[in-house]
Design a protein around this motif. Structure first.
Motif, PDB file in Angstrom:
ATOM      1  N   SER A 233      25.825  18.782 -75.409  1.00 48.33           N
ATOM      2  CA  SER A 233      26.407  19.443 -74.231  1.00 48.33           C
ATOM      3  C   SER A 233      25.459  19.476 -73.046  1.00 48.33           C
ATOM      4  O   SER A 233      25.863  19.804 -71.931  1.00 48.33           O
ATOM      5  N   GLU A 291      32.646  14.586 -73.880  1.00 53.28           N
ATOM      6  CA  GLU A 291      31.569  15.278 -73.170  1.00 53.28           C
ATOM      7  C   GLU A 291      30.926  14.328 -72.166  1.00 53.28           C
ATOM      8  O   GLU A 291      30.613  14.716 -71.035  1.00 53.28           O
ATOM      9  N   GLN A 295      30.701  14.867 -68.058  1.00 53.05           N
ATOM     10  CA  GLN A 295      29.464  14.784 -67.282  1.00 53.05           C
ATOM     11  C   GLN A 295      29.542  13.710 -66.203  1.00 53.05           C
ATOM     12  O   GLN A 295      29.080  13.912 -65.072  1.00 53.05           O
TER      13      GLN A 295
END
Length: 312
Positions: A233, A291, A295
């Motif tokens: 993360s 994820e 981003q």
């Protein structure tokens, strides 16, 4: 006989043909530019739902539905079976919506041998907007019927390059791409769990950590570089990034770590509750890919805002 033989990898490799079943998959293949050679159908109505221009160049064979049912791998066959020339990713026409949403995100599959897992991974890669999927030689054939069923049309939404050795793999991604490897070994607990081997626990196993490769391969003199580890993360995306997902049984290969180390890559840790051995490869791929997508989209948004409102 043709349909039965077409299900074997030996036939696919030798003759360059693949077998697709069902209306949606055949329609997706035709719209992407795959070349249909022979189509078996049970009713004329099935043909009316497919692109007509491509059908004119194919052999159309009407058969009884009972025959298709006996040939089919599906529980409820749709009455359509097509034999195509093996698609070439470089010649495919991928959907405009897919190309518009594509991100500089690459997926490398390392020894994914379970057909259901690979199909699910390909589906996640298409959903996340991956630019390309690369399969090493240890992976199951992406054109195997079970992979096609699990992929749900992903084969015709994202470029897939299969049967690659590690020496040729870097030439299939742009220069400057950072390669990261997915892992589920938390850096904070490595000292406690180093003696507990993972990656031999069956189809649910996640990629192994470097120290485990050293334990298993050390006798053979295989050197596996250590990689910096961080939680998945945290920020790990550059302008372009590739993620390696390891297989169900043996996890990541030493070559995956070497490639990551040569590009300044990291280990992306997906922490799990103590006592839970590992994550399924397809689940791990979905977590890391989306994820990465989050981003990259955030990075693109920040860059757009800086262009609109430059700092004086």
């Amino acid at each position: 006989k043709v349909v039965t033989i077409a299900k074997s990898k030996k036939f696919r490799d030798h003759h360059g043909k693949v077998l697709l079943e069902g209306h949606r998959l055949i329609k997706d293949a035709l719209e992407a530019g795959a070349v249909l050679q022979t189509l078996f159908f049970s009713t004329v109505g099935h043909l009316q739902e497919l692109p007509q221009a491509q059908l004119k160049r194919a052999n159309l064979v009407k058969v009884k539905f009972e025959d298709i049912k006996s040939w089919s791998d599906l529980v409820t066959p749709q009455g359509l079976l097509g034999i195509f020339s093996k698609p070439d990713h470089a010649k495919m026409s991928y959907p405009a919506a897919q190309l518009t949403c594509s991100l500089p995100l690459f997926l490398i599959c390392d020894n994914i041998r379970d057909p259901g897992n690979l199909g699910t991974i390909l589906r996640s890669a298409a959903g996340a907007g991956c630019e390309k999927v690369l399969l090493t030689k240890g992976c199951v054939d992406p054109w195997e019927p079970k992979v096609l069923r699990a992929g749900m049309g992903a084969h015709f939404r994202v470029p897939i390059v299969s049967n690659l050795d590690w020496e040729s793999l870097p030439s299939n991604i742009p220069a400057g791409v950072q390669v990261c490897v997915a892992d589920n070994k938390d850096p904070g607990t490595e000292a406690e769990t180093a003696s507990v081997p993972r990656g031999a626990g069956g189809a649910g196993s996640a990629p192994d950590a470097p120290s485990e490769h050293q334990d298993e391969e050390g006798a053979a003199g295989v050197c596996v570089p250590e990689l910096a580890a961080q939680h998945y993360s945290e920020d790990w995306t550059r302008a372009a990034v590739a993620v390696v997902i390891g297989g169900e049984t043996h996890g990541l290969s030493p070559d995956a770590y070497r490639l990551a180390a040569s590009t300044g890559g990291k280990r992306l840790v997906i922490p799990v509750v103590p006592g839970v051995d590992s994550l399924n490869s397809a689940v791990a791929a979905g977590i890391v890919l989306f994820e990465g997508k989050r981003q990259l989209l955030r990075r693109h948004k920040q860059e757009d805002e800086r262009q609109k409102f430059p700092v004086v």
